[in-house]
Design a protein around this motif. Structure first.
Motif, PDB file in Angstrom:
ATOM      1  N   LYS A 144    -138.237 -65.638 -41.754  1.00  0.00           N
ATOM      2  CA  LYS A 144    -138.868 -66.965 -41.637  1.00  0.00           C
ATOM      3  C   LYS A 144    -139.428 -67.425 -42.976  1.00  0.00           C
ATOM      4  O   LYS A 144    -139.596 -68.627 -43.217  1.00  0.00           O
ATOM      5  CB  LYS A 144    -139.981 -66.926 -40.581  1.00  0.00           C
ATOM      6  CG  LYS A 144    -140.563 -68.286 -40.261  1.00  0.00           C
ATOM      7  CD  LYS A 144    -139.535 -69.209 -39.626  1.00  0.00           C
ATOM      8  CE  LYS A 144    -140.168 -70.548 -39.243  1.00  0.00           C
ATOM      9  NZ  LYS A 144    -139.176 -71.473 -38.710  1.00  0.00           N
ATOM     10  N   LEU A 164    -131.479 -69.119 -42.854  1.00  0.00           N
ATOM     11  CA  LEU A 164    -131.747 -69.826 -41.605  1.00  0.00           C
ATOM     12  C   LEU A 164    -130.869 -71.069 -41.582  1.00  0.00           C
ATOM     13  O   LEU A 164    -130.823 -71.817 -42.566  1.00  0.00           O
ATOM     14  CB  LEU A 164    -133.210 -70.257 -41.514  1.00  0.00           C
ATOM     15  CG  LEU A 164    -134.253 -69.177 -41.273  1.00  0.00           C
ATOM     16  CD1 LEU A 164    -135.651 -69.791 -41.311  1.00  0.00           C
ATOM     17  CD2 LEU A 164    -134.014 -68.495 -39.933  1.00  0.00           C
ATOM     18  N   LYS A 198    -131.253 -73.849 -40.019  1.00  0.00           N
ATOM     19  CA  LYS A 198    -132.061 -75.064 -40.147  1.00  0.00           C
ATOM     20  C   LYS A 198    -132.792 -75.135 -41.487  1.00  0.00           C
ATOM     21  O   LYS A 198    -133.278 -76.196 -41.863  1.00  0.00           O
ATOM     22  CB  LYS A 198    -133.096 -75.137 -39.027  1.00  0.00           C
ATOM     23  CG  LYS A 198    -132.509 -75.455 -37.678  1.00  0.00           C
ATOM     24  CD  LYS A 198    -133.631 -75.597 -36.658  1.00  0.00           C
ATOM     25  CE  LYS A 198    -133.095 -75.879 -35.278  1.00  0.00           C
ATOM     26  NZ  LYS A 198    -134.171 -75.894 -34.272  1.00  0.00           N
ATOM     27  N   VAL A 244    -139.388 -65.761 -37.076  1.00  0.00           N
ATOM     28  CA  VAL A 244    -138.263 -66.401 -36.399  1.00  0.00           C
ATOM     29  C   VAL A 244    -138.260 -65.968 -34.931  1.00  0.00           C
ATOM     30  O   VAL A 244    -138.823 -64.933 -34.566  1.00  0.00           O
ATOM     31  CB  VAL A 244    -136.907 -66.044 -37.053  1.00  0.00           C
ATOM     32  CG1 VAL A 244    -136.783 -66.666 -38.428  1.00  0.00           C
ATOM     33  CG2 VAL A 244    -136.676 -64.551 -37.109  1.00  0.00           C
ATOM     34  N   ASP A 273    -133.233 -68.368 -32.865  1.00  0.00           N
ATOM     35  CA  ASP A 273    -132.995 -69.091 -34.120  1.00  0.00           C
ATOM     36  C   ASP A 273    -131.624 -68.710 -34.678  1.00  0.00           C
ATOM     37  O   ASP A 273    -131.200 -67.560 -34.586  1.00  0.00           O
ATOM     38  CB  ASP A 273    -134.087 -68.786 -35.149  1.00  0.00           C
ATOM     39  CG  ASP A 273    -135.411 -69.456 -34.831  1.00  0.00           C
ATOM     40  OD1 ASP A 273    -135.437 -70.378 -33.992  1.00  0.00           O
ATOM     41  OD2 ASP A 273    -136.431 -69.050 -35.421  1.00  0.00           O
ATOM     42  N   THR A 282    -127.246 -65.697 -33.767  1.00  0.00           N
ATOM     43  CA  THR A 282    -128.684 -65.845 -33.565  1.00  0.00           C
ATOM     44  C   THR A 282    -129.384 -64.629 -34.160  1.00  0.00           C
ATOM     45  O   THR A 282    -128.753 -63.592 -34.429  1.00  0.00           O
ATOM     46  CB  THR A 282    -129.038 -65.941 -32.072  1.00  0.00           C
ATOM     47  OG1 THR A 282    -128.684 -64.703 -31.441  1.00  0.00           O
ATOM     48  CG2 THR A 282    -128.348 -67.111 -31.390  1.00  0.00           C
TER      49      THR A 282
END
Length: 113
Positions: free
Chosen positions: A13, A35, A37, A49, A53, A69
């Protein structure tokens, strides 16, 4: 395993990662991970995360790209292609199971940025 899961979720994250298995591999089991996004947190430990995600992963041995994922990647690292363990379908030539046998057998991962 839990130490890897918790640590990976926090570090992933924070910023893109390079995860490497501890066995000789000519690039198999070395993943450059982002990631999907791109929604990283400002400081390490501010967030983690979620299993759902989405990740973009590139394997260093042949530079192929896969999307999975967080939960699938963790399952791949722990259980590999084992049916019903949640890793999904992988194009990698490798077998996953990077933690197999514990540290004594070389079963560990390095998490770098």
């Amino acid at each position: 395993e839990q130490e890897f899961i918790d640590g990976f979720k926090k570090s992933m994250k924070f910023q893109p990662r390079v995860i490497k298995q501890n066995r000789g591999s000519s690039g198999e089991g070395i993943w450059i991970i982002n990631l999907k996004k791109g929604d990283y947190c400002a400081a390490f430990g501010d967030a983690s995360v979620e299993e759902s995600d989405e990740l973009i992963l590139m394997e260093a041995n042949d530079n192929h790209v896969e999307e999975h994922t967080v939960g699938e990647f963790i399952a791949w690292c722990i259980h590999g292609r084992e049916e019903g363990k949640g890793a999904g379908e992988w194009a990698s030539k490798g077998t996953g199971k990077y933690l197999e046998g514990g540290k004594a057998a070389g079963g560990q991962l390095t998490d770098q940025r």
